[in-house]
Design a protein around this motif. Structure first.
Motif, mmCIF file in Angstrom:
data_model
loop_
_atom_site.group_PDB
_atom_site.id
_atom_site.type_symbol
_atom_site.label_atom_id
_atom_site.label_comp_id
_atom_site.label_asym_id
_atom_site.label_seq_id
_atom_site.Cartn_x
_atom_site.Cartn_y
_atom_site.Cartn_z
ATOM 1 N N ASP A 28 0.847 -1.223 -0.063
ATOM 2 C CA ASP A 28 -0.544 -0.159 0.022
ATOM 3 C C ASP A 28 0.845 1.073 0.293
ATOM 4 O O ASP A 28 -0.108 2.311 -0.549
ATOM 5 N N LEU A 29 2.506 0.767 0.895
ATOM 6 C CA LEU A 29 2.953 2.181 0.242
ATOM 7 C C LEU A 29 3.079 2.865 -0.745
ATOM 8 O O LEU A 29 3.050 3.898 -0.971
ATOM 9 N N PHE A 30 3.538 1.923 -1.429
ATOM 10 C CA PHE A 30 4.097 1.935 -2.959
ATOM 11 C C PHE A 30 2.889 2.784 -3.841
ATOM 12 O O PHE A 30 2.876 4.025 -4.464
ATOM 13 N N GLU A 31 1.369 1.879 -3.742
ATOM 14 C CA GLU A 31 1.085 2.279 -4.413
ATOM 15 C C GLU A 31 0.357 4.160 -3.910
ATOM 16 O O GLU A 31 -0.482 4.946 -4.420
ATOM 17 N N ARG A 32 0.187 4.625 -2.667
ATOM 18 C CA ARG A 32 -0.340 5.701 -2.381
ATOM 19 C C ARG A 32 0.485 6.891 -3.072
ATOM 20 O O ARG A 32 0.159 7.545 -2.957
ATOM 21 N N LEU A 33 2.660 6.307 -2.713
ATOM 22 C CA LEU A 33 3.160 7.243 -3.017
ATOM 23 C C LEU A 33 3.321 7.409 -5.273
ATOM 24 O O LEU A 33 2.828 8.170 -4.985
ATOM 25 N N SER A 34 2.655 6.525 -5.543
ATOM 26 C CA SER A 34 2.085 6.385 -7.012
ATOM 27 C C SER A 34 1.327 7.196 -7.463
ATOM 28 O O SER A 34 1.358 8.498 -8.116
ATOM 29 N N ARG A 35 0.311 6.778 -6.723
ATOM 30 C CA ARG A 35 -1.199 7.871 -6.596
ATOM 31 C C ARG A 35 -0.868 9.210 -6.637
ATOM 32 O O ARG A 35 -1.275 10.164 -7.411
ATOM 33 N N HIS A 36 0.204 9.436 -5.594
ATOM 34 C CA HIS A 36 0.191 10.888 -5.097
ATOM 35 C C HIS A 36 1.782 11.447 -5.998
ATOM 36 O O HIS A 36 1.809 12.910 -5.810
ATOM 37 N N GLY A 37 2.153 10.900 -7.028
ATOM 38 C CA GLY A 37 2.762 11.095 -7.856
ATOM 39 C C GLY A 37 4.674 11.306 -7.434
ATOM 40 O O GLY A 37 5.299 12.180 -7.604
ATOM 41 N N ALA A 38 4.871 10.935 -6.147
ATOM 42 C CA ALA A 38 6.044 10.729 -5.432
ATOM 43 C C ALA A 38 7.054 9.880 -6.340
ATOM 44 O O ALA A 38 8.441 10.311 -6.142
ATOM 45 N N ILE A 39 6.206 8.294 -6.586
ATOM 46 C CA ILE A 39 7.000 7.504 -7.185
ATOM 47 C C ILE A 39 6.333 7.326 -8.992
ATOM 48 O O ILE A 39 5.212 7.519 -8.315
ATOM 49 N N SER A 40 6.946 6.613 -9.495
ATOM 50 C CA SER A 40 5.990 6.508 -11.247
ATOM 51 C C SER A 40 5.283 4.866 -11.129
ATOM 52 O O SER A 40 5.993 4.375 -9.166
ATOM 53 N N THR A 41 4.577 4.800 -11.595
ATOM 54 C CA THR A 41 4.312 3.486 -11.380
ATOM 55 C C THR A 41 5.137 2.333 -12.067
ATOM 56 O O THR A 41 4.966 1.047 -10.853
ATOM 57 N N PRO A 42 6.030 2.239 -12.755
ATOM 58 C CA PRO A 42 6.765 1.547 -12.440
ATOM 59 C C PRO A 42 8.134 1.167 -11.570
ATOM 60 O O PRO A 42 8.100 -0.390 -11.199
ATOM 61 N N MET A 43 7.819 2.538 -11.299
ATOM 62 C CA MET A 43 9.139 2.707 -9.479
ATOM 63 C C MET A 43 8.124 1.204 -8.153
ATOM 64 O O MET A 43 8.353 1.018 -8.339
ATOM 65 N N ALA A 44 6.971 1.995 -8.636
ATOM 66 C CA ALA A 44 5.863 1.345 -7.319
ATOM 67 C C ALA A 44 5.729 -0.565 -8.002
ATOM 68 O O ALA A 44 5.941 -0.915 -6.721
ATOM 69 N N ALA A 45 6.141 -0.655 -9.442
ATOM 70 C CA ALA A 45 6.128 -2.342 -9.596
ATOM 71 C C ALA A 45 7.457 -2.434 -8.900
ATOM 72 O O ALA A 45 8.089 -3.603 -8.250
ATOM 73 N N THR A 46 8.476 -2.673 -9.487
ATOM 74 C CA THR A 46 9.470 -2.550 -9.080
ATOM 75 C C THR A 46 9.939 -2.835 -7.802
ATOM 76 O O THR A 46 10.686 -3.903 -7.377
ATOM 77 N N LEU A 47 9.389 -2.003 -6.898
ATOM 78 C CA LEU A 47 9.450 -1.890 -4.793
ATOM 79 C C LEU A 47 8.792 -2.884 -4.676
ATOM 80 O O LEU A 47 9.241 -3.719 -4.316
ATOM 81 N N ARG A 48 7.553 -3.390 -5.334
ATOM 82 C CA ARG A 48 7.050 -4.378 -5.097
ATOM 83 C C ARG A 48 7.639 -5.801 -5.468
ATOM 84 O O ARG A 48 7.264 -7.100 -4.848
ATOM 85 N N ARG A 49 8.268 -6.011 -6.623
ATOM 86 C CA ARG A 49 9.601 -7.381 -6.830
ATOM 87 C C ARG A 49 10.094 -6.987 -5.776
ATOM 88 O O ARG A 49 10.665 -8.134 -5.072
ATOM 89 N N MET A 50 10.938 -6.294 -5.364
ATOM 90 C CA MET A 50 12.054 -6.042 -4.693
ATOM 91 C C MET A 50 11.731 -6.534 -2.763
ATOM 92 O O MET A 50 12.472 -6.587 -2.224
ATOM 93 N N LYS A 51 10.388 -6.103 -2.138
ATOM 94 C CA LYS A 51 9.835 -6.297 -1.417
ATOM 95 C C LYS A 51 9.731 -8.204 -1.252
ATOM 96 O O LYS A 51 10.164 -8.667 -0.613
ATOM 97 N N GLY A 52 9.078 -8.137 -2.542
ATOM 98 C CA GLY A 52 8.708 -9.610 -2.663
ATOM 99 C C GLY A 52 10.158 -10.678 -2.969
ATOM 100 O O GLY A 52 10.250 -11.977 -2.030
ATOM 101 N N LEU A 53 11.270 -10.574 -3.426
ATOM 102 C CA LEU A 53 12.382 -11.312 -3.013
ATOM 103 C C LEU A 53 12.909 -11.116 -1.611
ATOM 104 O O LEU A 53 13.521 -12.122 -1.334
ATOM 105 N N ARG A 54 13.183 -10.023 -1.169
ATOM 106 C CA ARG A 54 13.671 -10.186 0.401
ATOM 107 C C ARG A 54 12.757 -10.677 0.869
ATOM 108 O O ARG A 54 13.085 -11.581 1.883
ATOM 109 N N ASN A 55 11.001 -11.010 0.566
ATOM 110 C CA ASN A 55 10.466 -11.862 1.826
ATOM 111 C C ASN A 55 10.685 -13.186 1.830
ATOM 112 O O ASN A 55 11.040 -14.162 2.258
ATOM 113 N N HIS A 56 10.847 -13.752 -0.044
ATOM 114 C CA HIS A 56 11.187 -14.664 -0.404
ATOM 115 C C HIS A 56 13.035 -15.156 0.062
ATOM 116 O O HIS A 56 13.024 -16.274 1.055
ATOM 117 N N LEU A 57 13.634 -14.693 -0.050
ATOM 118 C CA LEU A 57 14.984 -14.369 0.652
ATOM 119 C C LEU A 57 15.112 -14.896 1.962
ATOM 120 O O LEU A 57 15.677 -15.923 2.614
#
Length: 93
Positions: A28-57
């Motif tokens: 939700d952090l990434f989505e809210r920041l993306s909707r507000h224009g603080a980060i781009s939609t592609p960056m939000a997707a990248t951050l979700r993948r990054m978080k997923g990798l961290r969780n997997h590790l």
């Protein structure tokens, strides 16, 4: 994956500081920041993948192929700079 934790923490601080509401989970952090224009939609997707990798590790710690993870992370180091650049550009507006 200390860097990904740091990025999530920065996102949380931005969401609180910008008063974007209380997120239900980290994605939700990434989505809210993306909707507000603080980060781009592609960056939000990248951050979700990054978080997923961290969780997997974290959950599969003893079964991880270090070489594969090293190559995956090394190939994405630019994501950290891109995140920094997007956030700084937003804060300078």
């Amino acid at each position: 994956m200390l860097f990904s934790r740091a990025i999530i923490d920065v996102c949380a601080l931005l969401v609180v500081g910008l008063r974007l509401g209380l997120p239900g989970e980290e994605d939700d952090l990434f989505e809210r920041l993306s909707r507000h224009g603080a980060i781009s939609t592609p960056m939000a997707a990248t951050l979700r993948r990054m978080k997923g990798l961290r969780n997997h590790l974290v959950s599969a710690y003893g079964r991880i192929n270090d070489e594969i993870v090293f190559e995956a992370v090394r190939g994405r180091l630019g994501d950290f700079d891109a995140f920094k650049d997007e956030v700084l550009a937003f804060l300078k507006r």
